[in-house]
Design a protein around this motif. Structure first.
Motif, short mmCIF file in Angstrom:
data_model
loop_
_atom_site.label_atom_id
_atom_site.label_comp_id
_atom_site.label_asym_id
_atom_site.label_seq_id
_atom_site.Cartn_x
_atom_site.Cartn_y
_atom_site.Cartn_z
N LEU A 271 6.52 -1.22 -27.19
CA LEU A 271 5.51 -1.91 -28.05
C LEU A 271 3.96 -1.78 -27.01
O LEU A 271 2.90 -1.66 -27.85
CB LEU A 271 5.85 -3.50 -28.11
N ARG A 272 4.07 -1.96 -25.70
CA ARG A 272 2.93 -1.86 -25.08
C ARG A 272 2.21 -0.53 -25.32
O ARG A 272 1.06 -0.34 -25.66
CB ARG A 272 2.99 -1.97 -23.59
N GLN B 79 0.69 -0.35 -28.78
CA GLN B 79 -0.54 -1.09 -28.89
C GLN B 79 -1.76 -0.44 -28.39
O GLN B 79 -2.73 -0.25 -28.86
CB GLN B 79 -0.46 -2.53 -28.13
N GLY C 286 -2.40 2.51 -30.93
CA GLY C 286 -2.90 2.18 -31.95
C GLY C 286 -2.06 2.56 -33.04
O GLY C 286 -2.54 2.61 -34.30
N MET D 1 3.78 -0.12 -34.07
CA MET D 1 3.49 -1.49 -33.76
C MET D 1 4.66 -2.40 -34.72
O MET D 1 4.97 -3.31 -34.52
CB MET D 1 2.17 -1.74 -33.86
N ASP D 2 4.46 -1.86 -35.81
CA ASP D 2 5.47 -2.51 -36.95
C ASP D 2 7.02 -2.38 -36.64
O ASP D 2 7.70 -3.19 -37.14
CB ASP D 2 5.14 -2.00 -38.23
N ALA E 197 5.94 -9.23 -29.82
CA ALA E 197 4.86 -8.22 -29.76
C ALA E 197 3.38 -9.01 -29.16
O ALA E 197 2.86 -8.32 -28.46
CB ALA E 197 4.51 -7.69 -31.25
N GLU E 198 3.27 -10.54 -29.63
CA GLU E 198 2.06 -11.01 -29.07
C GLU E 198 2.22 -11.28 -27.55
O GLU E 198 1.36 -11.14 -26.80
CB GLU E 198 2.06 -12.41 -29.83
N THR F 269 1.28 -8.38 -25.42
CA THR F 269 -0.25 -8.12 -25.30
C THR F 269 -0.78 -9.03 -24.25
O THR F 269 -1.49 -8.99 -23.44
CB THR F 269 -1.02 -8.52 -26.78
N GLU G 194 1.78 0.17 -19.56
CA GLU G 194 0.20 0.04 -19.56
C GLU G 194 -0.48 1.03 -18.68
O GLU G 194 -1.36 1.97 -18.76
CB GLU G 194 -0.41 -1.23 -19.52
N HIS H 21 -0.58 8.82 -34.57
CA HIS H 21 -1.83 8.23 -34.96
C HIS H 21 -3.22 9.08 -35.01
O HIS H 21 -3.79 8.99 -35.97
CB HIS H 21 -2.35 7.17 -33.66
#
Length: 162
Positions: A50-51, A54, A57, A62-63, A78-79, A82, A102, A146
């Motif tokens: 997920l990172r 994110q 993009g 992300m979904d 997911a939150e 971040t 990251e 993307h």
């Protein structure tokens, strides 16, 4: 989407499988192997995945939520990704997975001895290699989807295109 896909064709299947079959099929097999053969726990796997989603993009990424044996991460996960530096929702392995993802994507030249000491305190060498290959797959293929706009037309069942 910036690629012309013939009417009635699945965009991912067409771009990955038909346009460049010698590369796309192999890339798809690698991507699928990351999910099929992972030995990492679901939480650290999803934190890293997920990172990268994110950072890339990628709307589809992300979904998406990886499922293992009928289990998925909680909706708030997911939150928390971040906020990986400060969230109390993560153990140290999960936090390190998000940090590594990251840094791998945005600052790989500065993975220093201090980071590796922390990483190897919680992960075996084989797990670090597996996580590195997984992150590389997500970074490359999520970014590809993307950049080409495939993520805006490929959606999960029950969702609508962005």
């Amino acid at each position: 989407m910036i690629i012309d896909v013939p009417e009635g064709k699945d965009p991912i299947g067409y771009v990955w499988g038909e346009m460049v079959p010698g590369i796309g099929v192999a890339a798809s097999n690698f991507s699928l192997s990351v999910y099929s053969h992972s030995t990492l726990g679901l939480r650290e796997f999803e934190a890293a995945r997920l990172r990268i989603a994110q950072i890339n993009g990628c709307l589809f990424c992300m979904d998406w939520r990886t499922e293992r044996d009928g289990a998925k991460v909680e909706p708030e996960f997911a939150e928390a990704v971040t906020e990986w530096r400060t969230t109390d929702a993560f153990d140290e392995r999960t936090r390190l997975a998000a940090e590594y993802a990251e840094r791998y994507a945005t600052d790989h030249h500065n993975l220093d001895d201090e980071f590796w000491s922390r990483m190897f305190a919680h992960y075996s060498q084989a797990e670090v290699v597996e996580l590195s290959m997984s992150i590389g797959s997500w970074l490359a293929f999520g970014r590809l989807n993307h950049v080409l706009g495939l993520d805006s037309v490929c959606v999960l069942p029950g969702h609508s295109a962005g």
